[in-house]
Write a protein that holds these residues in place. Structure first.
Motif, PDB file in Angstrom:
ATOM      1  N   ARG A 184       5.081   5.031   2.240  1.00 29.28           N
ATOM      2  CA  ARG A 184       5.536   6.607   2.897  1.00 29.28           C
ATOM      3  C   ARG A 184       5.995   6.290   4.290  1.00 29.28           C
ATOM      4  O   ARG A 184       6.987   6.863   4.726  1.00 29.28           O
ATOM      5  CB  ARG A 184       4.272   7.257   2.790  1.00 29.28           C
ATOM      6  N   ALA A 185       5.479   5.228   4.930  1.00 33.71           N
ATOM      7  CA  ALA A 185       5.905   5.046   6.376  1.00 33.71           C
ATOM      8  C   ALA A 185       6.913   4.509   6.540  1.00 33.71           C
ATOM      9  O   ALA A 185       7.864   4.807   7.498  1.00 33.71           O
ATOM     10  CB  ALA A 185       4.762   4.216   6.989  1.00 33.71           C
ATOM     11  N   TRP A 218       9.661   7.189   5.920  1.00 32.78           N
ATOM     12  CA  TRP A 218       9.860   7.924   6.800  1.00 32.78           C
ATOM     13  C   TRP A 218      10.767   7.187   8.057  1.00 32.78           C
ATOM     14  O   TRP A 218      11.578   8.082   8.633  1.00 32.78           O
ATOM     15  CB  TRP A 218       8.319   8.400   7.558  1.00 32.78           C
ATOM     16  N   ASN A 242       0.905  -1.224   0.053  1.00 36.30           N
ATOM     17  CA  ASN A 242       0.059   0.187   0.102  1.00 36.30           C
ATOM     18  C   ASN A 242       0.705   1.173  -0.014  1.00 36.30           C
ATOM     19  O   ASN A 242       1.884   1.272   0.470  1.00 36.30           O
ATOM     20  CB  ASN A 242      -0.837  -0.090   1.275  1.00 36.30           C
ATOM     21  N   GLN A 243       0.403   2.359  -0.522  1.00 34.98           N
ATOM     22  CA  GLN A 243       0.853   3.674  -0.920  1.00 34.98           C
ATOM     23  C   GLN A 243       1.552   4.211   0.655  1.00 34.98           C
ATOM     24  O   GLN A 243       2.462   4.672   0.899  1.00 34.98           O
ATOM     25  CB  GLN A 243       0.216   4.637  -1.578  1.00 34.98           C
ATOM     26  N   SER A 244       0.448   4.191   1.699  1.00 28.13           N
ATOM     27  CA  SER A 244       0.734   4.582   2.811  1.00 28.13           C
ATOM     28  C   SER A 244       1.911   3.720   3.827  1.00 28.13           C
ATOM     29  O   SER A 244       2.489   4.458   4.171  1.00 28.13           O
ATOM     30  CB  SER A 244      -0.420   4.595   3.882  1.00 28.13           C
ATOM     31  N   ILE A 245       1.861   2.583   3.465  1.00 25.09           N
ATOM     32  CA  ILE A 245       2.984   1.560   4.071  1.00 25.09           C
ATOM     33  C   ILE A 245       4.305   2.204   3.454  1.00 25.09           C
ATOM     34  O   ILE A 245       5.414   2.262   4.508  1.00 25.09           O
ATOM     35  CB  ILE A 245       2.492   0.123   3.918  1.00 25.09           C
TER      36      ILE A 245
END
Length: 75
Positions: free
Chosen positions: A7-8, A11, A2-5
Motif C-alpha cells: 500500500r505504501a 501511495w 507485506n500488505q502495508s508495504i
C-alpha cells in the motif's frame, strides 16, 4: 511483501514527489522511512533528493519564521 508495504509503495507511486515532500515537511515522522519506501517503489534518486530538499527546506523555513515571530512577540 507485506500488505502495508505494498500500500505504501502504491501511495508513493501515485503521488510521487508531492508525497515525499509532504512526508519530509511533517516534523513528527522519520524522513528515512519515506526514502526507503520511495526507492522500493522505484522512484529515481533525483526525484527523491529534490523532494526531500523541498520538504525539509520548507520545514526549516517555517521553523525560522515562527521562531523569529515568537522572539519578536516576547521582546
Amino acid at each position: 511483501p507485506n500488505q502495508s508495504i505494498l500500500r505504501a509503495q502504491n501511495w508513493v507511486q501515485s503521488y510521487g514527489v508531492a508525497a515525499i515532500a509532504s512526508w519530509a515537511f511533517f516534523p513528527l515522522v522519520f524522513t528515512e522511512l519515506i526514502v526507503y519506501l520511495a526507492r522500493i517503489a522505484g522512484l529515481s534518486h533525483k526525484k527523491i533528493i529534490i523532494s526531500i530538499a523541498v520538504g525539509e527546506g520548507l520545514l526549516i523555513l517555517s521553523i525560522i519564521f515562527v521562531s523569529t515571530w515568537l522572539a519578536e512577540i516576547m521582546i
